[in-house]
Design a protein around this motif. Structure first.
Motif, PDB file in Angstrom:
ATOM      1  N   PRO A  16       1.810   7.377  10.965  1.00 11.91           N
ATOM      2  CA  PRO A  16       2.596   6.227  10.517  1.00 11.91           C
ATOM      3  C   PRO A  16       1.725   5.030  10.139  1.00 11.91           C
ATOM      4  CG  PRO A  16       3.486   7.135  12.553  1.00 11.91           C
ATOM      5  CD  PRO A  16       2.157   7.796  12.317  1.00 11.91           C
ATOM      6  N   TRP A  26      -4.244   7.860  18.375  1.00  7.24           N
ATOM      7  CA  TRP A  26      -3.490   8.912  17.695  1.00  7.24           C
ATOM      8  C   TRP A  26      -4.011  10.299  18.079  1.00  7.24           C
ATOM      9  CZ3 TRP A  26       0.957   9.399  15.255  1.00  7.24           C
ATOM     10  CH2 TRP A  26       1.197  10.572  14.551  1.00  7.24           C
ATOM     11  N   THR A  77       3.520   3.017  21.936  1.00  7.52           N
ATOM     12  CA  THR A  77       4.987   3.013  21.858  1.00  7.52           C
ATOM     13  C   THR A  77       5.484   4.200  21.053  1.00  7.52           C
ATOM     14  OG1 THR A  77       5.089   0.616  22.093  1.00  7.52           O
ATOM     15  CG2 THR A  77       6.996   1.693  21.078  1.00  7.52           C
ATOM     16  N   TYR A  78       4.842   4.495  19.943  1.00  8.47           N
ATOM     17  CA  TYR A  78       5.216   5.652  19.121  1.00  8.47           C
ATOM     18  C   TYR A  78       5.090   6.944  19.933  1.00  8.47           C
ATOM     19  CZ  TYR A  78       5.202   9.106  15.397  1.00  8.47           C
ATOM     20  OH  TYR A  78       5.491  10.203  14.626  1.00  8.47           O
ATOM     21  N   ASN A  81       7.947   7.066  22.515  1.00 10.03           N
ATOM     22  CA  ASN A  81       9.272   7.268  21.937  1.00 10.03           C
ATOM     23  C   ASN A  81       9.429   8.601  21.214  1.00 10.03           C
ATOM     24  OD1 ASN A  81       9.977   4.731  22.877  1.00 10.03           O
ATOM     25  ND2 ASN A  81       9.632   3.735  20.920  1.00 10.03           N
ATOM     26  N   THR A  82       8.374   9.059  20.577  1.00  8.76           N
ATOM     27  CA  THR A  82       8.450  10.264  19.752  1.00  8.76           C
ATOM     28  C   THR A  82       8.108  11.535  20.527  1.00  8.76           C
ATOM     29  OG1 THR A  82       7.848   8.927  17.830  1.00  8.76           O
ATOM     30  CG2 THR A  82       7.661  11.310  17.594  1.00  8.76           C
TER      31      THR A  82
END
Length: 87
Positions: A16, A26, A77-78, A81-82
């Motif tokens: 993203p 990541w 956060t990604y 949440n993901t």
């Protein structure tokens, strides 16, 4: 960072916006979600703590208007949440 190519799938390269700038978070998330442990050599010093490169430091970079700390937070956060990581 040392990784094996087979640890990653093509969709792992679909990063993203903003998060692409913190590839360490990541890549850590991509291997963590597959259950691959992350090892840290205790003898390696953090360049931020040693101030070994105060000029042109990635830590001070602002990319797409977002600083490193905010990009790190967005990446965490990604992942939470993901992928349900690092809760």
């Amino acid at each position: 960072m040392l990784v094996r190519p087979e640890w990653f799938a093509p969709e792992d390269c679909d990063i993203p916006p903003v998060i692409w700038s913190v590839d360490d978070v990541w890549l850590s998330g991509m291997v963590a979600r597959k259950g691959i442990p992350i090892w840290l050599d205790a003898n390696v010093l953090d360049p931020i703590e040693t101030m070994s490169s105060p000029v042109a430091s990635l830590n001070a970079a602002v990319l797409d208007g977002v600083g490193r700390e905010d990009a790190d937070a967005a990446a965490v956060t990604y992942m939470r949440n993901t992928h349900g990581l690092w809760l």
